[in-house]
Write an enzyme that holds these catalytic residues in place. Structure first.
Site, PDB file in Angstrom:
ATOM      1  N   PRO A  78      24.423  23.888 -32.590  1.00 11.77           N
ATOM      2  CA  PRO A  78      25.993  23.940 -32.189  1.00 11.77           C
ATOM      3  C   PRO A  78      26.786  24.925 -32.922  1.00 11.77           C
ATOM      4  CG  PRO A  78      25.746  22.117 -33.613  1.00 11.77           C
ATOM      5  CD  PRO A  78      24.259  22.818 -33.566  1.00 11.77           C
ATOM      6  N   THR A  79      26.526  25.615 -34.093  1.00 12.21           N
ATOM      7  CA  THR A  79      27.337  26.423 -34.749  1.00 12.21           C
ATOM      8  C   THR A  79      27.761  27.641 -34.252  1.00 12.21           C
ATOM      9  OG1 THR A  79      25.573  27.275 -36.166  1.00 12.21           O
ATOM     10  CG2 THR A  79      26.170  25.190 -36.758  1.00 12.21           C
ATOM     11  N   CYS A  80      28.641  28.340 -34.705  1.00 15.55           N
ATOM     12  CA  CYS A  80      29.057  29.390 -34.199  1.00 15.55           C
ATOM     13  C   CYS A  80      28.579  30.602 -35.101  1.00 15.55           C
ATOM     14  CB  CYS A  80      30.674  29.710 -34.388  1.00 15.55           C
ATOM     15  SG  CYS A  80      31.481  28.572 -33.410  1.00 15.55           S
ATOM     16  N   ASP A  81      27.181  30.561 -35.136  1.00 13.87           N
ATOM     17  CA  ASP A  81      26.364  31.783 -35.744  1.00 13.87           C
ATOM     18  C   ASP A  81      25.210  31.833 -34.963  1.00 13.87           C
ATOM     19  OD1 ASP A  81      24.481  32.948 -37.366  1.00 13.87           O
ATOM     20  OD2 ASP A  81      25.298  32.180 -39.008  1.00 13.87           O
TER      21      ASP A  81
END
Ligand SMILES: *Cc1c(COP(=O)(O)O)cnc(C)c1O
Length: 377
Positions: A323-326
């Site tokens: 779910p992370t923005c990476d």
């Protein structure tokens, strides 16, 4: 998926993501290893799952412990384990941590370099030391090569130096790589170690112990052979290379004791496509590389997934991501996973065999090393 875990999930309905560990599975794995490899003393590799519950369980069953840092040693001592059952197995230690462990009664230390040996002679005088041999770890899904160990001729010279420094040149160790499924890797390593035992005996150094490391696999997407096959291959290699003169044996299982004990319960956050023409869907879970699934790096460990409720109807290919923005937080893109076309946000996905190297990697203090402190000035 054990009954105990499914009952817990059904009744507690915990927020996701969460790991649920069945301690009975760990106990069963421990007993199986002791049964099939009775000559080897078990030193549980704490980093695989350092939960106090796991340490207490294994301590109660009679296990010893392989540790890598002061906090790991503290956790094991806190469970009432005597320091004589602790190995400080990291080959990269600070002088002050060695001194601290020595003061607490730890007397068994790993090394793979001259500088580390000098530290041990200074801060842990008279201790038993073992030298780790370099391995190529071929066949391992999570190799521990290059960084650890030294070549045999260096190990030989260092063991002679250990004696000269007043340490006890006690044994050798190796690690064939984690999630190792090639039985011949143990034969290769044991053969190398036995040759060095003979070499050193000629110099008047009678090594007492061979540390076989970890490496036994857990079951992920592919089936693996049962523990008795690995135990059989190890004992065959021991008698082939050492004959009747077997040294004391140690194993340091991590993954094979705790891997199969855990289920990671997760939730689908989003299902999407990158273009109208795309067949492939992107499925974003509420856990990813930074939340416990670090071993999906390079898609090395391929977990089995189970959709809660089974997932009716036809399936199609998906890319799985966290779910992370990476954009590094993609779990599986090359290795194809299939999920039902009906999959939607809120559906629960269980990731199986996640008892090892999940909470410890997610935790910001892997192997006991403290999280990065931040100062804002
Ligand atoms: C990580 C580690 C282990 C455990 O390895 P597994 O493959 O999980 O069994 C054992 N020994 C040492 C020195 C380790 O660093």
């Amino acid at each position: 998926m054990t009954d105990k875990i499914s009952r817990f999930l059904a009744s507690a309905q915990p927020e996701t993501p969460c790991l649920v560990v069945d301690l009975d599975v760990i106990a069963g794995n421990y007993h199986a290893l002791r049964h099939y490899l009775p000559l080897a003393e078990v030193f549980y590799a704490v980093k695989a799952n350092p939960a106090p519950e796991v340490i207490a369980l294994l301590a109660g069953l009679g296990s010893s412990f392989d540790t890598a840092s002061r906090p790991e040693i503290e956790a094991v001592l806190a469970a009432g384990v005597a320091p004589g059952r602790i190995s400080f197995g990291n080959t990269i230690k600070k002088l002050k941590d060695i001194a601290w462990a020595y003061e607490r009664g730890v007397r068994l230390f790993a090394f793979d370099s001259e500088a580390e040996l000098d530290k041990l002679a200074e801060a842990a005088p008279g201790s038993k030391v073992f030298c780790r041999l370099l391995m190529t770890c071929e066949g391992a899904e999570w190799p521990l090569s290059r960084k650890f160990g030294c070549e045999a001729d260096m190990a030989r010279a260092l063991m002679l130096k250990a004696r000269a420094l007043g340490l006890v040149p006690y044994g050798l160790s190796f690690h064939v790589g984690s999630q190792q499924t090639r039985l011949d890797q143990w034969d290769l390593a044991i053969g190398r170690a036995a040759a060095l035992f003979r070499d050193l005996a000629a110099e008047g150094i009678a090594l007492a112990m061979l540390n076989l490391g970890g490496g036994l696999p857990a079951r992920y997407r592919d089936d693996v052979a049962p523990v008795e096959r690995y135990a059989g291959a190890i004992m065959q290699a021991m008698t082939d290379h050492f004959g009747n003169d077997l040294p004391q044996m140690i194993t340091e299982p991590g993954r094979s004791l705790v891997g199969d004990s855990g289920i990671l319960e997760t939730e689908v956050v989003l299902v999407s496509r990158k273009s109208f023409a795309d067949d492939e869907r992107w499925v974003y879970l509420d856990v990813g590389k930074f939340g416990g699934l670090a071993e999906t790096m390079d898609e090395a460990i391929k977990y089995r997934l189970q959709l809660v409720g089974g997932g009716e109807g036809p399936s199609g290919p998906v890319v799985l991501a966290g779910p992370t923005c990476d954009s590094a937080d993609i779990l599986y893109e090359k290795h194809q996973y299939q999920m039902p076309l009906s999959l939607k946000p809120g559906d629960r996905v269980r990731i199986l065999s996640t008892g090892a190297y999940t909470t410890s990697y997610a935790a910001v203090n892997f192997n006991g090393f403290a999280p990065l402190k931040a100062y804002f000035v």
